[in-house]
Design a protein around this motif. Structure first.
Motif, mmCIF file in Angstrom:
data_model
loop_
_atom_site.group_PDB
_atom_site.id
_atom_site.type_symbol
_atom_site.label_atom_id
_atom_site.label_comp_id
_atom_site.label_asym_id
_atom_site.label_seq_id
_atom_site.Cartn_x
_atom_site.Cartn_y
_atom_site.Cartn_z
ATOM 1 N N LEU A 4 0.858 -1.178 0.000
ATOM 2 C CA LEU A 4 0.000 0.000 0.000
ATOM 3 C C LEU A 4 0.895 1.229 0.000
ATOM 4 O O LEU A 4 1.775 1.350 0.860
ATOM 5 C CB LEU A 4 -0.905 0.016 1.231
ATOM 6 C CG LEU A 4 -1.751 1.280 1.436
ATOM 7 C CD1 LEU A 4 -2.720 1.485 0.271
ATOM 8 C CD2 LEU A 4 -2.484 1.211 2.767
ATOM 9 N N ILE A 5 0.687 2.132 -0.965
ATOM 10 C CA ILE A 5 1.429 3.386 -1.042
ATOM 11 C C ILE A 5 0.460 4.521 -0.707
ATOM 12 O O ILE A 5 -0.564 4.673 -1.372
ATOM 13 C CB ILE A 5 2.026 3.614 -2.444
ATOM 14 C CG1 ILE A 5 2.954 2.461 -2.834
ATOM 15 C CG2 ILE A 5 2.763 4.952 -2.497
ATOM 16 C CD1 ILE A 5 3.389 2.495 -4.293
ATOM 17 N N VAL A 6 0.785 5.314 0.312
ATOM 18 C CA VAL A 6 -0.051 6.446 0.720
ATOM 19 C C VAL A 6 0.756 7.718 0.523
ATOM 20 O O VAL A 6 1.759 7.949 1.200
ATOM 21 C CB VAL A 6 -0.494 6.322 2.196
ATOM 22 C CG1 VAL A 6 -1.428 7.469 2.558
ATOM 23 C CG2 VAL A 6 -1.149 4.973 2.470
ATOM 24 N N ASP A 7 0.339 8.534 -0.441
ATOM 25 C CA ASP A 7 1.031 9.791 -0.741
ATOM 26 C C ASP A 7 0.075 10.666 -1.536
ATOM 27 O O ASP A 7 -0.667 10.162 -2.382
ATOM 28 C CB ASP A 7 2.299 9.507 -1.561
ATOM 29 C CG ASP A 7 3.279 10.676 -1.557
ATOM 30 O OD1 ASP A 7 2.848 11.824 -1.797
ATOM 31 O OD2 ASP A 7 4.475 10.438 -1.337
ATOM 32 N N ASP A 8 0.094 11.960 -1.281
ATOM 33 C CA ASP A 8 -0.778 12.874 -2.004
ATOM 34 C C ASP A 8 -0.195 13.285 -3.353
ATOM 35 O O ASP A 8 -0.892 13.866 -4.174
ATOM 36 C CB ASP A 8 -1.077 14.120 -1.172
ATOM 37 C CG ASP A 8 0.168 14.933 -0.893
ATOM 38 O OD1 ASP A 8 1.144 14.357 -0.366
ATOM 39 O OD2 ASP A 8 0.178 16.141 -1.192
ATOM 40 N N ASP A 9 1.056 12.949 -3.615
ATOM 41 C CA ASP A 9 1.738 13.334 -4.851
ATOM 42 C C ASP A 9 1.616 12.213 -5.885
ATOM 43 O O ASP A 9 2.213 11.148 -5.730
ATOM 44 C CB ASP A 9 3.210 13.620 -4.549
ATOM 45 C CG ASP A 9 3.974 14.181 -5.734
ATOM 46 O OD1 ASP A 9 3.607 13.895 -6.898
ATOM 47 O OD2 ASP A 9 4.968 14.894 -5.498
ATOM 48 N N MET A 25 5.548 -6.938 -7.451
ATOM 49 C CA MET A 25 4.707 -6.619 -6.297
ATOM 50 C C MET A 25 3.351 -6.111 -6.767
ATOM 51 O O MET A 25 3.233 -5.461 -7.792
ATOM 52 C CB MET A 25 5.387 -5.570 -5.417
ATOM 53 C CG MET A 25 6.700 -6.048 -4.852
ATOM 54 S SD MET A 25 7.516 -4.779 -3.854
ATOM 55 C CE MET A 25 9.180 -5.441 -3.819
ATOM 56 N N GLU A 26 2.330 -6.412 -5.977
ATOM 57 C CA GLU A 26 0.972 -5.942 -6.234
ATOM 58 C C GLU A 26 0.778 -4.649 -5.460
ATOM 59 O O GLU A 26 1.003 -4.610 -4.240
ATOM 60 C CB GLU A 26 -0.008 -7.003 -5.754
ATOM 61 C CG GLU A 26 -1.447 -6.676 -5.995
ATOM 62 C CD GLU A 26 -2.357 -7.763 -5.430
ATOM 63 O OE1 GLU A 26 -3.399 -7.399 -4.878
ATOM 64 O OE2 GLU A 26 -2.004 -8.956 -5.530
ATOM 65 N N ILE A 27 0.376 -3.582 -6.149
ATOM 66 C CA ILE A 27 0.317 -2.248 -5.542
ATOM 67 C C ILE A 27 -1.112 -1.755 -5.434
ATOM 68 O O ILE A 27 -1.904 -1.871 -6.365
ATOM 69 C CB ILE A 27 1.140 -1.234 -6.383
ATOM 70 C CG1 ILE A 27 2.560 -1.733 -6.618
ATOM 71 C CG2 ILE A 27 1.111 0.142 -5.725
ATOM 72 C CD1 ILE A 27 3.363 -2.005 -5.377
ATOM 73 N N ARG A 28 -1.406 -1.141 -4.289
ATOM 74 C CA ARG A 28 -2.651 -0.404 -4.073
ATOM 75 C C ARG A 28 -2.238 0.985 -3.628
ATOM 76 O O ARG A 28 -1.270 1.134 -2.874
ATOM 77 C CB ARG A 28 -3.477 -1.103 -2.999
ATOM 78 C CG ARG A 28 -4.702 -0.353 -2.547
ATOM 79 C CD ARG A 28 -5.873 -0.590 -3.484
ATOM 80 N NE ARG A 28 -6.944 0.328 -3.206
ATOM 81 C CZ ARG A 28 -7.964 0.098 -2.382
ATOM 82 N NH1 ARG A 28 -8.064 -1.046 -1.761
ATOM 83 N NH2 ARG A 28 -8.887 1.012 -2.205
ATOM 84 N N THR A 29 -2.934 2.007 -4.076
ATOM 85 C CA THR A 29 -2.543 3.373 -3.734
ATOM 86 C C THR A 29 -3.663 4.115 -3.012
ATOM 87 O O THR A 29 -4.840 3.794 -3.172
ATOM 88 C CB THR A 29 -2.139 4.168 -4.995
ATOM 89 O OG1 THR A 29 -3.269 4.305 -5.855
ATOM 90 C CG2 THR A 29 -1.005 3.470 -5.732
#
Length: 131
Positions: A4-9, A25-29
């Motif tokens: 899980l990637i948490v970023d406003d950019d 890798m499996e990504i969720r944002t």
């Protein structure tokens, strides 16, 4: 491996996503702490990357929420502010590792590897790639 990637950019999200997906890798944002919290409540992740500075609630709040939902989740904090106080605060808040922005793809992969190696019971690392 689910990340899980948490970023406003959006550019940071896209860059991290491209690098990590290339490693299998499996990504969720998520673009905010609230979206990140919802994702954690709905999915099972092996790692979370979060920025510190975001509008509204910051990465420290994201870490606090993640620790309530998934206390054992490895967390990699991303920061454009690599001063000692920021690194110390990220560690005290529950982040396993901190990486300074901007970073290269190689630095990101190294930080991800370092973060997951800190939690060896949770991961079976294939050939040292973290997949």
């Amino acid at each position: 491996m689910r990340v899980l990637i948490v970023d406003d950019d959006a550019i940071v999200i896209q860059s991290c996503q491209r690098v990590l997906e290339a490693e299998g890798m499996e990504i969720r944002t998520a673009r905010s702490v609230e979206e990140g919290e919802q994702a954690l409540n709905r999915g099972d992740f092996d790692l979370m990357l979060t920025d510190i500075k975001m509008p509204g609630k910051d990465g420290f709040e994201m870490i606090a929420r993640a620790r309530r939902i998934r206390p054992d989740l490895p967390i990699l904090m991303m920061s454009g502010y690599s001063v000692a106080e920021t690194i110390e605060k990220s560690s005290q808040s529950g982040a396993n590792h901190c990486i300074a922005k901007p970073f290269t793809p190689e630095e990101l992969l190294e930080a991800v590897q370092h973060t997951i190696q800190e939690n060896p019971k949770r991961f079976a690392i294939d050939g040292g790639t973290g997949k």
